[in-house]
Design a protein around this motif. Sequence first.
Motif, PDB file in Angstrom:
ATOM      1  N   GLU A  61       0.833  -1.211   0.000  1.00 10.30           N
ATOM      2  CA  GLU A  61       0.000   0.000   0.000  1.00 10.30           C
ATOM      3  C   GLU A  61       0.864   1.256   0.000  1.00 10.30           C
TER       4      GLU A  61
ATOM      5  N   TRP B 220       1.061   4.174  -2.766  1.00  5.23           N
ATOM      6  CA  TRP B 220       0.806   5.568  -2.340  1.00  5.23           C
ATOM      7  C   TRP B 220       1.903   6.495  -2.854  1.00  5.23           C
TER       8      TRP B 220
ATOM      9  N   ARG C 129      -8.983   3.364   2.645  1.00  2.10           N
ATOM     10  CA  ARG C 129      -8.788   2.083   3.330  1.00  2.10           C
ATOM     11  C   ARG C 129     -10.033   1.815   4.169  1.00  2.10           C
TER      12      ARG C 129
ATOM     13  N   THR D  53      -8.058  -1.623   0.543  1.00  5.86           N
ATOM     14  CA  THR D  53      -7.683  -0.302   0.031  1.00  5.86           C
ATOM     15  C   THR D  53      -8.092  -0.190  -1.429  1.00  5.86           C
TER      16      THR D  53
END
Length: 206
Positions: free
Chosen positions: A13, A17, A157, A163
């Motif tokens: 994740e 990001w 999330r 997510t």
Amino acid sequence: MLKIAPEKGTLGELATWWMLNRMSNTWAEHNLAAALKVTGIYDPDAIKLDAMIVPRPAAGTPELAIEEILALTGDAARGKNVMTRCLMCHAVGGTGAEVGPALDGWGRGKSPEIIARAIVRPSAEIAQGYDGTEIRTTDGLVIQGLLIKQGDPLMMRSHGGVTQIIPAKRVADRPRRMTESLMMSPSSMGLTAQDVADLIAFLRVP
């Protein structure tokens, strides 16, 4: 980053990001938008979104009485088993989702009443940084969760650590800050007063 992003969990994740945040500025020379599309990590034209709504108790469902919970004797061993239901939103010992605060040591030093109120009435005092956001998409989906990236695209999330990457063009209305907690009520999780008493005992173990 491209190799790490497909991994499940926090590391993947975070890699996603960073790439989404940098692909149009400091990392623009790497043509990440194309790479993310080819690898299937993010294609704004083909991404599938799922509705994610916090389960709420049916209308008229009575709230557990805090006084009843406090009158019971909790068992920490049973509470450890009850805790498995909390892992869809909280991490304990490195296991679980990060939708709410990690619970390692959270209950130590707190009174049973404070813990009971946090479990029974989660919307009364929401932990800083864990305010929920609700997004409505152009095709009518409602997605509730933690907004972990703004701009285009957004990242949310939700329960279970799910997510989703949401292209700005798929957002129908401005994201709304929720006044209700993302945490489910005890009745929504099927917890009894004894379950909560046991959970309190586990959370207070030194």
